[in-house]
Design a protein around this motif. Structure first.
Motif, PDB file in Angstrom:
ATOM      1  N   LYS A  54     -66.190  21.109  24.328  1.00  0.00           N
ATOM      2  CA  LYS A  54     -66.434  22.546  24.176  1.00  0.00           C
ATOM      3  C   LYS A  54     -65.642  23.332  25.220  1.00  0.00           C
ATOM      4  O   LYS A  54     -64.973  24.313  24.901  1.00  0.00           O
ATOM      5  CB  LYS A  54     -67.923  22.848  24.314  1.00  0.00           C
ATOM      6  N   GLU A  55     -65.677  22.867  26.462  1.00  0.00           N
ATOM      7  CA  GLU A  55     -64.943  23.530  27.537  1.00  0.00           C
ATOM      8  C   GLU A  55     -63.442  23.545  27.241  1.00  0.00           C
ATOM      9  O   GLU A  55     -62.770  24.557  27.439  1.00  0.00           O
ATOM     10  CB  GLU A  55     -65.216  22.814  28.857  1.00  0.00           C
ATOM     11  N   SER A  56     -62.918  22.442  26.744  1.00  0.00           N
ATOM     12  CA  SER A  56     -61.490  22.357  26.429  1.00  0.00           C
ATOM     13  C   SER A  56     -61.111  23.305  25.304  1.00  0.00           C
ATOM     14  O   SER A  56     -60.083  23.989  25.379  1.00  0.00           O
ATOM     15  CB  SER A  56     -61.110  20.927  26.044  1.00  0.00           C
ATOM     16  N   PHE A  57     -61.923  23.360  24.238  1.00  0.00           N
ATOM     17  CA  PHE A  57     -61.631  24.261  23.121  1.00  0.00           C
ATOM     18  C   PHE A  57     -61.681  25.719  23.564  1.00  0.00           C
ATOM     19  O   PHE A  57     -60.830  26.516  23.179  1.00  0.00           O
ATOM     20  CB  PHE A  57     -62.587  24.029  21.955  1.00  0.00           C
ATOM     21  N   LEU A  58     -62.674  26.069  24.369  1.00  0.00           N
ATOM     22  CA  LEU A  58     -62.784  27.454  24.831  1.00  0.00           C
ATOM     23  C   LEU A  58     -61.637  27.828  25.765  1.00  0.00           C
ATOM     24  O   LEU A  58     -61.114  28.942  25.698  1.00  0.00           O
ATOM     25  CB  LEU A  58     -64.139  27.684  25.502  1.00  0.00           C
ATOM     26  N   ALA A  72     -57.234  31.259  18.004  1.00  0.00           N
ATOM     27  CA  ALA A  72     -58.216  31.331  19.084  1.00  0.00           C
ATOM     28  C   ALA A  72     -59.632  31.422  18.520  1.00  0.00           C
ATOM     29  O   ALA A  72     -60.555  30.762  19.016  1.00  0.00           O
ATOM     30  CB  ALA A  72     -57.920  32.529  19.987  1.00  0.00           C
ATOM     31  N   GLU A  73     -59.806  32.213  17.476  1.00  0.00           N
ATOM     32  CA  GLU A  73     -61.133  32.340  16.861  1.00  0.00           C
ATOM     33  C   GLU A  73     -61.588  31.019  16.249  1.00  0.00           C
ATOM     34  O   GLU A  73     -62.740  30.635  16.367  1.00  0.00           O
ATOM     35  CB  GLU A  73     -61.124  33.451  15.807  1.00  0.00           C
ATOM     36  N   ARG A  74     -60.669  30.309  15.595  1.00  0.00           N
ATOM     37  CA  ARG A  74     -61.013  28.992  15.036  1.00  0.00           C
ATOM     38  C   ARG A  74     -61.417  28.021  16.132  1.00  0.00           C
ATOM     39  O   ARG A  74     -62.368  27.246  15.977  1.00  0.00           O
ATOM     40  CB  ARG A  74     -59.851  28.430  14.211  1.00  0.00           C
ATOM     41  N   LEU A  75     -60.709  28.042  17.246  1.00  0.00           N
ATOM     42  CA  LEU A  75     -61.047  27.166  18.371  1.00  0.00           C
ATOM     43  C   LEU A  75     -62.427  27.502  18.927  1.00  0.00           C
ATOM     44  O   LEU A  75     -63.215  26.605  19.241  1.00  0.00           O
ATOM     45  CB  LEU A  75     -59.992  27.280  19.474  1.00  0.00           C
ATOM     46  N   ARG A  76     -62.740  28.801  19.047  1.00  0.00           N
ATOM     47  CA  ARG A  76     -64.070  29.196  19.544  1.00  0.00           C
ATOM     48  C   ARG A  76     -65.165  28.742  18.583  1.00  0.00           C
ATOM     49  O   ARG A  76     -66.205  28.243  19.002  1.00  0.00           O
ATOM     50  CB  ARG A  76     -64.126  30.703  19.764  1.00  0.00           C
TER      51      ARG A  76
END
Length: 93
Positions: A54-58, A72-76
């Motif tokens: 989660k930290e890496s994706f954010l 960015a929205e997909r990653l969040r």
């Protein structure tokens, strides 16, 4: 959230890649601290370290937000969805 483990061969099969390819990528994910590997005899079981993932994706979302807002929205969204997208059993059957 209950941790779910999968065997590397299941990941390779689901992704349609060879065992060599999946081994290479899984080694890098382990080195990055994103997955853990537990061995029982000759069998390896993989578990996603959800907090680290989660930290890496954010973090990645924050880096690409200015140049690719949809990505960015997909990653969040994926960061909040997490490991729930991985389905399997620990038995490898």
């Amino acid at each position: 959230d209950a941790a779910m483990s999968v065997v590397p061969s299941m990941v390779a099969e689901r992704l349609g890649v060879t065992a060599t390819t999946i081994t290479w990528h899984l080694r890098r994910l382990r080195e990055a601290g994103l997955i853990e590997e537990t061995r029982q005899g000759r069998n390896a079981y993989l578990t996603v370290r959800t907090a680290a993932a989660k930290e890496s994706f954010l973090s990645l979302a924050a880096k690409v937000d200015g140049t690719d807002a949809p990505a960015a929205e997909r990653l969040r969204k994926f960061a909040h969805f997490g490991a729930h997208s991985i389905h399997g059993t620990s038995s490898g059957a």
